[in-house]
Scaffold this active site. Structure first.
Site, short mmCIF file in Angstrom:
data_model
loop_
_atom_site.label_atom_id
_atom_site.label_comp_id
_atom_site.label_asym_id
_atom_site.label_seq_id
_atom_site.Cartn_x
_atom_site.Cartn_y
_atom_site.Cartn_z
CG MET A 1 40.79 36.50 40.24
SD MET A 1 39.85 35.69 41.13
CE MET A 1 38.42 37.93 40.61
N PRO A 2 43.59 35.54 43.58
CG PRO A 2 43.32 34.17 45.50
CD PRO A 2 44.19 34.69 44.52
CG LEU A 3 41.39 39.93 42.78
CD1 LEU A 3 40.13 41.40 41.83
CD2 LEU A 3 42.43 40.85 43.32
CG HIS B 1 45.96 41.41 43.37
ND1 HIS B 1 46.54 40.64 42.46
CD2 HIS B 1 46.89 42.59 42.56
CE1 HIS B 1 47.16 40.29 41.31
NE2 HIS B 1 47.70 42.36 41.94
CE LYS C 1 34.92 41.02 44.80
NZ LYS C 1 35.22 42.69 43.88
#
Lengths: 62, 62, 62, 62, 62, 62
Positions: free
Chosen positions: D1-3, D40, E7
């Site tokens: 996270m964050p993705l 990521h 996200k």
């Protein structure tokens, strides 16, 4: 916006894709009331060995 | 429903995918209590040059 | 990597989610051979009025 | 996270991808305050025949 | 195009989001060479109980 | 399969969603030739502060 992703099994012709994006866009514009140019669609083509239902790969079904 | 997407680095065998979708489906059915046929899985295979962590492509790491 | 997204109908308990992510992670590690910490899962909870099959919203089915 | 998932039209060089993931990661770290290694990114390369806007495939535009 | 999905864990301020979309857009434009208006970003905010790594929900970690 | 995700700005009525999933399903069935029950749709409703184009949040535009 709207952003539409359509995952289908690979092997459709470009004519099928052309018709599908035209008709899906009209279906969204008719119901949501947005301008057609606001509708973005991306098509993701999947191999049968990368899809499963009920724990079975599509390439193994039947 | 449930709809499951699994992104993995490319290069797994079909046997690995076959086992993975079977076991992941069982894991979900056991915990959620849905029928196995309700579980749809799609596998997305990624190239190392299309993945990054910490600002570095996987193909450049190490 | 692997990155897993699981879309489910809303209303599961945290115990169900806790069991599901544990078991799904084990299922992937067993078949793919990656370290458990490499498995990232995100759960997306969907309302019945935001899901459809066969052209019908789930909240209208039955 | 964050993705982060970035969908782009296919055909970028690996240098472009390398620069993009470095700079996007920095942009997120600067604003969100997470460690760089938590970011990521996956890049999805799309064919022009799998993208549409306004009901028209990109390969048919202009 | 490009279409970017980010996200993040819920709880960021609107100022953080405002800065993040500005800087991520610049990072993409700089490397890909597209017009800024072509960059679409959507932010998905996740609850800690809907995220897991290593088989453990984020809300259970530490 | 096909699996369709439609991201829209929040605030549509259930009647709009009902019409949209019916018409989008018909549009796909007509062009792809699959049975209607094979078409799964999920709708993701986005807040204006979680969407951006050209580096600007939708809630800040105009």
């Amino acid at each position: 916006m709207p952003l539409v992703t359509i995952k289908i099994i690979e092997g459709r012709t470009i004519e099928q894709k052309r018709g599908m994006v035209k008709d899906v866009t009209e279906a969204i514009v008719k119901n949501i009331g947005c301008p057609p140019d606001a509708v973005h669609i991306d098509i993701v083509e999947m191999k049968q060995e990368n899809l499963a239902q009920g724990g079975k790969l599509f390439c193994d079904r039947r």
